[in-house]
Motif scaffolding. Sequence first.
Motif, PDB file in Angstrom:
ATOM      1  N   TRP A   1      -3.388   3.014   7.741  1.00 37.95           N
ATOM      2  CA  TRP A   1      -3.958   2.106   6.750  1.00 37.95           C
ATOM      3  C   TRP A   1      -2.853   1.531   5.858  1.00 37.95           C
ATOM      4  O   TRP A   1      -2.809   0.330   5.603  1.00 37.95           O
ATOM      5  CB  TRP A   1      -5.006   2.838   5.908  1.00 37.95           C
TER       6      TRP A   1
ATOM      7  N   ARG B   1       0.862  -1.174   0.000  1.00 38.31           N
ATOM      8  CA  ARG B   1       0.000   0.000   0.000  1.00 38.31           C
ATOM      9  C   ARG B   1       0.901   1.227   0.000  1.00 38.31           C
ATOM     10  O   ARG B   1       1.728   1.380   0.901  1.00 38.31           O
ATOM     11  CB  ARG B   1      -0.890   0.017   1.234  1.00 38.31           C
TER      12      ARG B   1
ATOM     13  N   GLU C   1     -14.208   0.100   3.298  1.00 46.49           N
ATOM     14  CA  GLU C   1     -13.050  -0.048   4.184  1.00 46.49           C
ATOM     15  C   GLU C   1     -13.449   0.312   5.615  1.00 46.49           C
ATOM     16  O   GLU C   1     -14.087   1.320   5.863  1.00 46.49           O
ATOM     17  CB  GLU C   1     -11.908   0.849   3.709  1.00 46.49           C
ATOM     18  N   ASP C   2     -13.050  -0.516   6.574  1.00 51.13           N
ATOM     19  CA  ASP C   2     -13.415  -0.332   7.974  1.00 51.13           C
ATOM     20  C   ASP C   2     -12.411   0.606   8.646  1.00 51.13           C
ATOM     21  O   ASP C   2     -11.222   0.326   8.675  1.00 51.13           O
ATOM     22  CB  ASP C   2     -13.425  -1.691   8.675  1.00 51.13           C
TER      23      ASP C   2
ATOM     24  N   PHE D   1      -5.824  -2.584  10.482  1.00 44.57           N
ATOM     25  CA  PHE D   1      -5.960  -2.358   9.050  1.00 44.57           C
ATOM     26  C   PHE D   1      -5.341  -3.482   8.228  1.00 44.57           C
ATOM     27  O   PHE D   1      -5.540  -3.564   7.034  1.00 44.57           O
ATOM     28  CB  PHE D   1      -5.320  -1.025   8.641  1.00 44.57           C
TER      29      PHE D   1
ATOM     30  N   CYS E   1     -10.984   8.617   1.452  1.00 45.98           N
ATOM     31  CA  CYS E   1     -10.595   7.268   1.859  1.00 45.98           C
ATOM     32  C   CYS E   1      -9.191   6.950   1.325  1.00 45.98           C
ATOM     33  O   CYS E   1      -8.927   7.150   0.135  1.00 45.98           O
ATOM     34  CB  CYS E   1     -11.605   6.265   1.313  1.00 45.98           C
TER      35      CYS E   1
ATOM     36  N   ASN F   1      -7.984   4.123   0.744  1.00 47.28           N
ATOM     37  CA  ASN F   1      -8.055   2.951  -0.118  1.00 47.28           C
ATOM     38  C   ASN F   1      -8.529   3.305  -1.521  1.00 47.28           C
ATOM     39  O   ASN F   1      -7.878   2.975  -2.509  1.00 47.28           O
ATOM     40  CB  ASN F   1      -8.972   1.894   0.514  1.00 47.28           C
TER      41      ASN F   1
ATOM     42  N   ASN G   1     -17.003   3.365   8.359  1.00 46.59           N
ATOM     43  CA  ASN G   1     -16.681   2.659   7.112  1.00 46.59           C
ATOM     44  C   ASN G   1     -16.696   3.660   5.958  1.00 46.59           C
ATOM     45  O   ASN G   1     -17.400   4.652   6.004  1.00 46.59           O
ATOM     46  CB  ASN G   1     -17.730   1.575   6.813  1.00 46.59           C
ATOM     47  N   CYS G   2     -15.937   3.341   4.929  1.00 46.62           N
ATOM     48  CA  CYS G   2     -15.976   4.143   3.707  1.00 46.62           C
ATOM     49  C   CYS G   2     -17.285   3.824   2.979  1.00 46.62           C
ATOM     50  O   CYS G   2     -17.628   2.655   2.778  1.00 46.62           O
ATOM     51  CB  CYS G   2     -14.787   3.816   2.823  1.00 46.62           C
TER      52      CYS G   2
ATOM     53  N   CYS H   1     -16.094   2.137  -0.769  1.00 47.26           N
ATOM     54  CA  CYS H   1     -15.469   0.814  -0.889  1.00 47.26           C
ATOM     55  C   CYS H   1     -15.699  -0.081   0.320  1.00 47.26           C
ATOM     56  O   CYS H   1     -15.368  -1.266   0.277  1.00 47.26           O
ATOM     57  CB  CYS H   1     -13.968   0.962  -1.139  1.00 47.26           C
TER      58      CYS H   1
END
Length: 142
Positions: A130, A23, A61-62, A137, A37, A39, A55-56, A59
Amino acid sequence: MNAKFEQAQVRQFGDAQDLLPKRPLGQAMLRGALGTCPNCANGRIFSKFLAVEANCAACGEDFSHQRADDLPIYLNIFLTGHVVVGSMMLFLDSEFLPMWGLTVLTASIAVAVSILLMRPLKGAVVGAQWALRMHGFGGHDD
């Protein structure tokens, strides 16, 4: 005996984290600083001024397990202090302002800079967490 076996497996096969896709840290921090976000860059990361979304929306993502805690505050104090001291030194040399005016001006600069920096710094810290797979993550609890 079990710990020795696990250490031997890590030496032979590598860590499980090495198998996960990388990432990009800089990109994730920039996306977080912009309030998106880390991500997907489509959803937002903040629900209120400094409250992080669970959350996003784009997508999924938590973000519920993020732990930005005090790091954004420390970074804010560090950066704001440099801006305020630099501006104070600049205004002290000019001798256009009396001491009370200098005090009001530098206090105003400190408040404005700290408010403007707080949200981007917190977003960048969440983005860094993240990208580095910290605090849940990476799919595990720390």
